[in-house]
Design an enzyme around this catalytic site. Structure first.
Site, PDB file in Angstrom:
ATOM      1  N   LYS A   1       0.990  -1.254   0.043  1.00  0.00           N
ATOM      2  CA  LYS A   1      -0.065   0.018   0.005  1.00  0.00           C
ATOM      3  C   LYS A   1       0.772   1.366   0.018  1.00  0.00           C
ATOM      4  CE  LYS A   1      -1.918   1.515   4.166  1.00  0.00           C
ATOM      5  NZ  LYS A   1      -1.505   2.994   4.457  1.00  0.00           N
ATOM      6  N   ASN A   2       1.924   1.311   0.821  1.00  0.00           N
ATOM      7  CA  ASN A   2       2.790   2.512   1.013  1.00  0.00           C
ATOM      8  C   ASN A   2       3.839   2.766  -0.038  1.00  0.00           C
ATOM      9  OD1 ASN A   2       1.014   3.027   3.259  1.00  0.00           O
ATOM     10  ND2 ASN A   2       2.702   2.601   4.729  1.00  0.00           N
TER      11      ASN A   2
ATOM     12  N   ARG B   1      -4.179  10.394   4.277  1.00  0.00           N
ATOM     13  CA  ARG B   1      -3.314  11.494   4.152  1.00  0.00           C
ATOM     14  C   ARG B   1      -2.376  11.485   3.004  1.00  0.00           C
ATOM     15  NH1 ARG B   1      -2.394  14.605   8.317  1.00  0.00           N
ATOM     16  NH2 ARG B   1      -0.256  14.702   7.671  1.00  0.00           N
TER      17      ARG B   1
ATOM     18  N   CYS C   1      -5.363  13.059  12.710  1.00  0.00           N
ATOM     19  CA  CYS C   1      -5.198  11.726  12.297  1.00  0.00           C
ATOM     20  C   CYS C   1      -4.901  10.982  13.737  1.00  0.00           C
ATOM     21  CB  CYS C   1      -3.918  11.583  11.601  1.00  0.00           C
ATOM     22  SG  CYS C   1      -3.468   9.756  11.353  1.00  0.00           S
TER      23      CYS C   1
ATOM     24  N   ARG D   1       0.311  14.828  12.609  1.00  0.00           N
ATOM     25  CA  ARG D   1       0.693  14.732  11.446  1.00  0.00           C
ATOM     26  C   ARG D   1       0.745  15.905  10.279  1.00  0.00           C
ATOM     27  NH1 ARG D   1      -1.089   9.016   9.400  1.00  0.00           N
ATOM     28  NH2 ARG D   1       0.794   8.993   8.011  1.00  0.00           N
TER      29      ARG D   1
ATOM     30  N   LYS E   1      14.010  16.881   9.182  1.00  0.00           N
ATOM     31  CA  LYS E   1      13.458  15.539  10.092  1.00  0.00           C
ATOM     32  C   LYS E   1      13.273  14.578   9.044  1.00  0.00           C
ATOM     33  CE  LYS E   1       9.873  14.055  13.216  1.00  0.00           C
ATOM     34  NZ  LYS E   1       8.786  14.647  13.968  1.00  0.00           N
TER      35      LYS E   1
ATOM     36  N   SER F   1      11.279  12.217   6.991  1.00  0.00           N
ATOM     37  CA  SER F   1       9.789  11.966   6.492  1.00  0.00           C
ATOM     38  C   SER F   1       9.830  11.304   5.332  1.00  0.00           C
ATOM     39  CB  SER F   1       9.265  13.547   6.378  1.00  0.00           C
ATOM     40  OG  SER F   1       8.068  13.344   5.786  1.00  0.00           O
ATOM     41  N   VAL F   2       8.963  10.153   5.491  1.00  0.00           N
ATOM     42  CA  VAL F   2       8.680   9.328   4.401  1.00  0.00           C
ATOM     43  C   VAL F   2       8.038  10.221   3.331  1.00  0.00           C
ATOM     44  CG1 VAL F   2       7.464   7.282   3.463  1.00  0.00           C
ATOM     45  CG2 VAL F   2       8.713   7.155   5.877  1.00  0.00           C
TER      46      VAL F   2
ATOM     47  N   ASP G   1       4.921   0.949  11.820  1.00  0.00           N
ATOM     48  CA  ASP G   1       3.650   0.261  11.500  1.00  0.00           C
ATOM     49  C   ASP G   1       3.610  -1.133  11.912  1.00  0.00           C
ATOM     50  OD1 ASP G   1       3.175   2.477  10.149  1.00  0.00           O
ATOM     51  OD2 ASP G   1       3.655   2.023   8.385  1.00  0.00           O
TER      52      ASP G   1
ATOM     53  N   ILE H   1       8.282   7.705  16.533  1.00  0.00           N
ATOM     54  CA  ILE H   1       7.752   8.339  15.234  1.00  0.00           C
ATOM     55  C   ILE H   1       6.468   9.201  15.414  1.00  0.00           C
ATOM     56  CG2 ILE H   1       7.026   8.018  12.691  1.00  0.00           C
ATOM     57  CD1 ILE H   1      10.108   7.040  13.205  1.00  0.00           C
TER      58      ILE H   1
ATOM     59  N   ARG I   1      -8.577  -0.363   5.067  1.00  0.00           N
ATOM     60  CA  ARG I   1      -7.751   0.795   4.382  1.00  0.00           C
ATOM     61  C   ARG I   1      -6.531   0.063   3.857  1.00  0.00           C
ATOM     62  NH1 ARG I   1      -6.551   5.673   7.622  1.00  0.00           N
ATOM     63  NH2 ARG I   1      -5.144   5.784   6.140  1.00  0.00           N
TER      64      ARG I   1
HETATM   65  C1  EPZ Z   1       4.305   7.358   6.017  1.00  0.00           C
HETATM   66  O1  EPZ Z   1       3.634   8.273   6.765  1.00  0.00           O
HETATM   67  C2  EPZ Z   1       3.551   6.073   5.933  1.00  0.00           C
HETATM   68  N1  EPZ Z   1       2.182   6.367   5.089  1.00  0.00           N
HETATM   69  C3  EPZ Z   1       2.769   5.485   7.433  1.00  0.00           C
HETATM   70  O2  EPZ Z   1       2.167   4.439   7.298  1.00  0.00           O
HETATM   71  C4  EPZ Z   1       4.043   5.220   8.464  1.00  0.00           C
HETATM   72  O3  EPZ Z   1       3.421   4.985   9.536  1.00  0.00           O
HETATM   73  C5  EPZ Z   1       5.084   6.596   8.259  1.00  0.00           C
HETATM   74  O4  EPZ Z   1       5.395   6.898   7.073  1.00  0.00           O
HETATM   75  C6  EPZ Z   1       6.110   6.471   9.099  1.00  0.00           C
HETATM   76  O5  EPZ Z   1       7.051   5.213   8.518  1.00  0.00           O
HETATM   77  C7  EPZ Z   1       2.372   6.076   3.890  1.00  0.00           C
HETATM   78  O6  EPZ Z   1       3.507   5.724   3.298  1.00  0.00           O
HETATM   79  C8  EPZ Z   1       1.200   6.406   2.997  1.00  0.00           C
HETATM   80  P1  EPZ Z   1       6.447  10.739   8.076  1.00  0.00           P
HETATM   81  P2  EPZ Z   1       4.037   9.714   6.397  1.00  0.00           P
HETATM   82  O7  EPZ Z   1       6.247  11.780   7.157  1.00  0.00           O
HETATM   83  O8  EPZ Z   1       4.672   9.871   5.341  1.00  0.00           O
HETATM   84  C9  EPZ Z   1       6.404  14.163  11.121  1.00  0.00           C
HETATM   85  C10 EPZ Z   1       0.290   3.089   7.900  1.00  0.00           C
HETATM   86  O9  EPZ Z   1      -0.168   2.204   9.028  1.00  0.00           O
HETATM   87  N2  EPZ Z   1       6.169  15.075  10.118  1.00  0.00           N
HETATM   88  O10 EPZ Z   1       7.461   9.928   7.764  1.00  0.00           O
HETATM   89  O11 EPZ Z   1       2.827  10.516   6.707  1.00  0.00           O
HETATM   90  C11 EPZ Z   1       5.259  13.278  11.466  1.00  0.00           C
HETATM   91  O12 EPZ Z   1       4.160  14.020  12.295  1.00  0.00           O
HETATM   92  C12 EPZ Z   1       1.038   4.356   7.942  1.00  0.00           C
HETATM   93  O13 EPZ Z   1       0.482   2.374   6.847  1.00  0.00           O
HETATM   94  C13 EPZ Z   1       6.271  16.439  10.376  1.00  0.00           C
HETATM   95  O14 EPZ Z   1       6.561  16.846  11.540  1.00  0.00           O
HETATM   96  O15 EPZ Z   1       5.218   9.873   7.677  1.00  0.00           O
HETATM   97  C14 EPZ Z   1       5.867  12.140  12.153  1.00  0.00           C
HETATM   98  O16 EPZ Z   1       5.761  12.552  13.497  1.00  0.00           O
HETATM   99  C15 EPZ Z   1       0.290   5.089   8.974  1.00  0.00           C
HETATM  100  N3  EPZ Z   1       5.892  17.410   9.330  1.00  0.00           N
HETATM  101  C16 EPZ Z   1       7.027  12.048  11.450  1.00  0.00           C
HETATM  102  O17 EPZ Z   1       7.388  13.355  11.085  1.00  0.00           O
HETATM  103  C17 EPZ Z   1       5.935  16.883   8.156  1.00  0.00           C
HETATM  104  O18 EPZ Z   1       5.804  17.768   7.103  1.00  0.00           O
HETATM  105  C18 EPZ Z   1       7.332  11.021  10.269  1.00  0.00           C
HETATM  106  O19 EPZ Z   1       6.300  11.053   9.529  1.00  0.00           O
HETATM  107  C19 EPZ Z   1       5.972  15.618   7.577  1.00  0.00           C
HETATM  108  C20 EPZ Z   1       5.998  14.735   8.777  1.00  0.00           C
END
Ligand code: EPZ
Length: 417
Positions: free
Chosen positions: A22-23, A92, A116, A121, A161, A163-164, A305, A327, A397
């Site tokens: 999915k991701n 998201r 969320c 997020r 930071k 961020s995926v 996850d 995270i 989902r």
């Molecule tokens: C991805 O979410 C995944 N979603 C999430 O999968 C996964 O938990 C997460 O990465 C971490 O591995 C998809 O790939 C669609 P991040 P993402 O940006 O990209 C903060 C699942 O269950 N942050 O790496 O949204 C954020 O709040 C899920 O399948 C900011 O502060 O995660 C978090 O604390 C849910 N500002 C950290 O960084 C930003 O602009 C990492 O988030 C972006 C993120």
């Protein structure tokens, strides 16, 4: 509203074939917007988030045809630049269309994703990084209104930071920007590599120049391609835990074991026997489970996850364990439900202390997010008697055919209305 009934406790035995990720599929689908040609995608999982992303692409003017084993996306007439709240609020990853829309059309209006359950997020990292490529934006009534009248221009960007999503959004946008972009402090999740492989096949010029630094030279033409998405490593990890927690014997197939070696090594350390084959892992659960301390971290660390799922296994360890969630700030919603099943887990900020030696008791439960939902199923599989899990739309989902897959290996599980 649909619910799941689970009748425990059975040892799971047999083979589970893992679906597409999915991701990985979500950013790849967003990246198809760069193209004005036909793209064929294979191995997309049949889950709600993918349906939502396809609906979002259609709302942006993509023509989509679903065949049995492939999805054909024709963007030759894709011309809309507005992603509505209705489509982005439940998923998201909708924010991932911002980068490609700006790269292709120089302007876009994309709804900010809603709040969320697992944390606030924000998308500030995405927006600040895009502004370094020449994007001007404002937030108005819940929408990001952005434009880059002169088009995107390459730059050097260091993410504050890891961020995926921001890494994905920027890799896609920079692939179509003028000149060279260097992104550092990138996320290096396997799904990001899958996106990079997809973009490279489309003709983009992208190269990792060190562990977390990537160099992208913008291109202006995209090729027509067919691409098969990688396996879902979180689904694979979930079923590995299912085998461990039910003392079962499962073959988890259609995977690349190397990608999930952190999870495999942890399960071995906790007591399971794991045999690694080419595209498969066989796992035999052990009645004796060791305690441990785990901290979730960006890849190659232990994935957030899988935090809820591993917590269920640690409830059965010989002593207490500690899980630190580094995270997301609010990803312990499964704790209250697991405690209702007899677990003894206490939380303090982002730390959970998980007492061991628990025999779960069946209960009526409420799912709160995708991974929390599946952790309740895992606990219910080990609880003698009938558990009922409500609000399973969260599960749909991200897990393809979960009841079917579990039933095939001996679980007693059914969906009721
Ligand atoms: C991805 O979410 C995944 N979603 C999430 O999968 C996964 O938990 C997460 O990465 C971490 O591995 C998809 O790939 C669609 P991040 P993402 O940006 O990209 C903060 C699942 O269950 N942050 O790496 O949204 C954020 O709040 C899920 O399948 C900011 O502060 O995660 C978090 O604390 C849910 N500002 C950290 O960084 C930003 O602009 C990492 O988030 C972006 C993120």
């Amino acid at each position: 509203m649909q619910k799941l009934e689970v009748f425990g406790a059975n040892k799971l035995k047999g083979q589970i074939k893992i679906s597409g990720s999915k991701n990985a599929s979500l950013p790849i689908l967003a990246a198809t917007l760069l193209s004005n040609k036909k793209i064929i995608l294979k191995n997309l999982p049949k889950v709600r988030d993918i349906e939502t992303m396809l609906a979002l692409l259609q709302s942006l003017g993509s023509k989509i045809k679903l065949d049995k084993n492939k999805t054909i996306i024709d963007n030759s007439k894709q011309n809309k630049k507005f992603a509505s709240y209705n489509l982005v609020k439940t998923m998201r990853a909708g924010i991932l269309v911002l980068g490609p829309l700006l790269a292709k059309h120089k302007s876009a209006k994309v709804s900010l994703p809603g709040g969320c359950a697992i944390g606030t997020r924000p998308v500030d990292i995405h927006l600040k990084a895009l502004s370094k490529l020449g994007v001007k934006y404002k937030i108005d009534q819940g929408y990001v209104i952005a434009n880059a009248p002169k088009g995107l221009k390459g730059n050097k960007i260091k993410f504050p930071k890891i961020s995926v999503g921001a890494t994905e959004n920027l890799i896609i946008a920079a692939s179509f920007a003028k000149g060279t972009t260097i992104l550092s402090n990138c996320a290096i999740e396997p799904e990001i590599n899958d996106l990079v492989n997809f973009l490279k096949e489309m003709g983009c010029n992208i190269k990792w120049i060190s562990k977390r630094t990537i160099k992208i030279i913008g291109v202006s033409k995209i090729k027509e391609i067919s691409y098969s998405v990688m396996f879902d490593r979180i689904e694979a990890g979930t079923y590995l835990v299912a085998a461990a927690v039910t003392e079962g014997n499962l073959r988890i197939s259609n995977i690349v074991p190397e990608i999930i070696k952190t999870e495999i090594n942890l399960l071995k350390k906790l007591g399971s026997k794991v045999m690694i084959k080419k595209n498969e892992v066989q796992i035999i659960g052990n009645r004796k489970i060791k305690n441990t301390k785990i901290t979730t971290a960006p890849y190659p660390g232990f994935p957030t996850d899988l935090q809820a799922q591993i917590m269920v296994l640690l409830c059965k360890a010989n002593k207490s364990s500690i899980i630190k969630e580094d995270i997301f700030e609010n990803r312990f919603m499964h704790v209250a439900e697991l405690n209702r099943m007899g677990a003894r887990i206490s939380t303090n900020g982002n730390k959970a202390i998980v007492e061991g030696n628990i025999n779960f008791a069946p209960a009526e439960l409420m799912a709160t997010d995708l991974r929390a939902s599946v952790s309740l199923i895992l606990a219910a599989l080990t609880a003698k008697g009938k558990s009922v899990i409500n609000r399973i739309y969260h599960l749909d989902r991200g897990y393809e055919n979960i009841e079917k897959k579990l039933k095939k290996v001996g679980a007693k599980i059914r969906r009721v209305n």
